[in-house]
Write a protein that holds these residues in place. Sequence first.
Motif, short mmCIF file in Angstrom:
data_model
loop_
_atom_site.label_atom_id
_atom_site.label_comp_id
_atom_site.label_asym_id
_atom_site.label_seq_id
_atom_site.Cartn_x
_atom_site.Cartn_y
_atom_site.Cartn_z
N GLU A 311 0.82 -1.21 0.00
CA GLU A 311 0.00 0.00 0.00
C GLU A 311 0.86 1.26 0.00
OE1 GLU A 311 -3.78 -1.85 2.53
OE2 GLU A 311 -2.37 -0.47 3.48
N ASN A 312 1.92 1.24 0.78
CA ASN A 312 2.77 2.42 0.87
C ASN A 312 3.64 2.62 -0.35
OD1 ASN A 312 2.59 3.98 3.59
ND2 ASN A 312 2.26 1.85 4.12
N VAL A 313 4.04 1.54 -1.01
CA VAL A 313 4.70 1.68 -2.31
C VAL A 313 3.73 2.35 -3.29
CG1 VAL A 313 5.59 0.41 -4.31
CG2 VAL A 313 6.32 -0.21 -2.01
N GLY A 314 2.47 1.98 -3.21
CA GLY A 314 1.47 2.63 -4.05
C GLY A 314 1.35 4.11 -3.77
N ARG A 315 1.40 4.50 -2.50
CA ARG A 315 1.37 5.93 -2.16
C ARG A 315 2.54 6.67 -2.80
NH1 ARG A 315 1.72 6.62 4.01
NH2 ARG A 315 1.50 8.82 3.44
N MET A 316 3.71 6.04 -2.74
CA MET A 316 4.90 6.67 -3.29
C MET A 316 4.81 6.78 -4.81
SD MET A 316 7.83 8.12 -2.71
CE MET A 316 8.18 7.70 -0.99
N LEU A 317 4.38 5.72 -5.47
CA LEU A 317 4.27 5.75 -6.93
C LEU A 317 3.20 6.74 -7.38
CD1 LEU A 317 4.61 1.96 -7.82
CD2 LEU A 317 6.39 3.73 -7.81
N ASP A 318 2.12 6.82 -6.63
CA ASP A 318 1.08 7.80 -6.96
C ASP A 318 1.63 9.22 -6.89
OD1 ASP A 318 -0.78 5.81 -7.36
OD2 ASP A 318 -1.76 6.06 -5.40
N TYR A 319 2.43 9.50 -5.87
CA TYR A 319 3.00 10.84 -5.76
C TYR A 319 3.93 11.14 -6.94
CZ TYR A 319 5.87 14.76 -4.50
OH TYR A 319 6.53 15.97 -4.57
N LEU A 320 4.74 10.18 -7.32
CA LEU A 320 5.62 10.42 -8.47
C LEU A 320 4.80 10.75 -9.71
CD1 LEU A 320 8.33 7.60 -8.12
CD2 LEU A 320 8.50 9.99 -7.40
N ASP A 321 3.71 10.02 -9.90
CA ASP A 321 2.85 10.28 -11.06
C ASP A 321 2.21 11.67 -10.97
OD1 ASP A 321 3.42 7.78 -12.07
OD2 ASP A 321 1.57 6.86 -11.35
N GLU A 322 1.63 11.97 -9.82
CA GLU A 322 0.89 13.23 -9.66
C GLU A 322 1.79 14.45 -9.72
OE1 GLU A 322 -0.80 12.45 -5.88
OE2 GLU A 322 -2.17 10.90 -6.64
N SER A 323 3.04 14.31 -9.29
CA SER A 323 3.97 15.44 -9.25
C SER A 323 4.71 15.64 -10.56
CB SER A 323 4.99 15.23 -8.12
OG SER A 323 5.79 14.09 -8.40
N GLY A 324 4.61 14.69 -11.47
CA GLY A 324 5.35 14.76 -12.72
C GLY A 324 6.77 14.24 -12.62
N LEU A 325 7.15 13.69 -11.46
CA LEU A 325 8.51 13.18 -11.26
C LEU A 325 8.74 11.82 -11.90
CD1 LEU A 325 9.08 14.17 -7.52
CD2 LEU A 325 10.31 15.12 -9.49
N ALA A 326 7.65 11.08 -12.12
CA ALA A 326 7.79 9.69 -12.56
C ALA A 326 8.58 9.56 -13.85
CB ALA A 326 6.40 9.05 -12.72
N GLU A 327 8.39 10.47 -14.78
CA GLU A 327 9.01 10.33 -16.10
C GLU A 327 10.53 10.40 -16.06
OE1 GLU A 327 7.59 9.47 -19.06
OE2 GLU A 327 5.96 9.03 -17.65
N ASN A 328 11.08 11.03 -15.03
CA ASN A 328 12.54 11.13 -14.95
C ASN A 328 13.08 10.51 -13.67
OD1 ASN A 328 15.06 11.93 -16.05
ND2 ASN A 328 15.12 13.71 -14.70
N THR A 329 12.43 9.45 -13.21
CA THR A 329 12.86 8.80 -11.98
C THR A 329 13.03 7.31 -12.20
OG1 THR A 329 11.72 10.44 -10.59
CG2 THR A 329 12.31 8.35 -9.56
N LEU A 330 14.24 6.83 -11.94
CA LEU A 330 14.52 5.40 -11.90
C LEU A 330 14.03 4.87 -10.56
CD1 LEU A 330 16.17 2.83 -12.90
CD2 LEU A 330 18.06 3.76 -11.56
N VAL A 331 13.11 3.90 -10.61
CA VAL A 331 12.57 3.31 -9.38
C VAL A 331 13.01 1.86 -9.30
CG1 VAL A 331 10.51 2.77 -8.04
CG2 VAL A 331 10.55 4.83 -9.47
#
Length: 528
Positions: A311-331
């Motif tokens: 669940e908490n990994v989901g919270r973190m991934l959701d934030y990356l998506d919502e903030s626009g950070l996901a596209e330039n973040t190696l997870v």
Amino acid sequence: MRRNGITLLYLAPVLAFMSLVSSANAAERPNILFIMADDHAYQAISAYGSNRNQTPNIDRLAKEGMRFDRAFVTNSICGPSRAVILTGKYSHLNGFHDNSGRAWFNGKQQTAPKLLQAAGYNTAVIGKWHLNSEPTGFDHWHILIGQGPYYNPRMQTPGGIVAHDGYTTDIITDVALDWLKNKRDKAKPFCLLYQHKAPHRNWQPAPRHLDKYQDEKIPEPDTLFDDYSGRAKPAAENQMSVAEHLTPHDLKLVPQPGLTPEQQANFDKAYGDENEELKQKQAKLTPKQQTQWNYQRYAKDYLRCIDAVDENVGRMLDYLDESGLAENTLVIYTSDQGWYLGEHGWYDKRWMYEESFRTPLLVRWPGKVKAGSTSNEMVMNLDFAETFLDVAGLPVPADMQGKSIAPILKGETPADWRKSVYYHYYEFPQPHHVHPHTGVRTERYKLIHFYTIDQWELFDLEKDPREMKSVYDDPAYATVVADMKEELKRLKEQYKDDGTVVEFERDPNQPPMGKGKGKKGKAKAKAS
């Protein structure tokens, strides 16, 4: 077993790297989010085909990135694995080879976070640290003291102890998200080590998960009642069996330390009826039935702890998506090692047998990694430091012993990628009485040497993937044994493992973890 009088030029590598930093700006260099659970078995991730649970948020990384099916560790135990990840060096060279009371990580040595920090990355570690010394190379840190509890953790920061109320898995995520949102230098790329305590023993679930799986039967592994007759002596001498070595504390048969009255009441309500039923019938249970009861209680609590991590990994991934950070973040999602979820009748780790030697590894890197891809290449936790540096555009120091997995992520596996992996476990006799051993694994075979008692095992992984019967003494495998011993010798030489371990003197100026000076704070997290 130790090498004394080692002198290192600690600062030279960092200073040298500062002159090599790329002129690329923060927008061009990827952020690095390293997510590590503690003792998370790959068998308990649905992306790996779990028949016990579902992990939809962790699975997102597999669907949107790459799943590694042959990721291994150098030494299957918590602290040493973390030291390897930081340094890119085996335990005998980084000096942290077991979890004994004398274990202490020398933060003056070269680490990937130090090199990233010197190259302009904003670095942080939040959650479990477990290295008995204060973190170095990090702009920000907020860490559990030692193992840390599942509830109401006191956490160490540069400013002192901060006391939290609530469930630790949620709190670690709250702190990590707060750093990402409010405290990091947004002009710089970041490297965040976001590291959970769960699902480490003794598996205390969040209040919201205490009743999950209550009316289900968790599938038993085929090897739950292994009698160890096909192995060398050490397997039968274990002290980590589901049948005999889980404590009343582990099994929630007694009150749990560290809980508030309200939290304990939740546990009493969740486990009370089952515990009373056990008392009424325990005298009539056969040993097999008692083992099965222990397994169900243990496995359900373990999986409940993973549910909170997911669940908490989901919270973190959701934030990356919502903030626009996901596209330039190696997870990266991984565990400090694998784990026995009843296989061979065990819990815990330590052995070179596959369940603890192998660890989950899922990587998402938009634009670089093909979504839904898999890799069978042999990779190791030894490779993480090199990978961090490589993706940041930095050269990898020659004294690091792993290899960057960035080419594999991009679908460009080097022709000379490793075909075998080397292992060395040290801690003995306690806990769990696992004899020290070295070993080598290739595509098909695994050779293990319990060197303090000079006993050997060889497994044909193609014919015996569950490692139930050693064929070391089978004349038909004599040539294989000779070849594997030669490969073991070669790898020991390659990794400079001559049987000694570097010993660093503890810094007298550094206070023990949990005793540093600073203001005490109080933070609250929901424990719903």
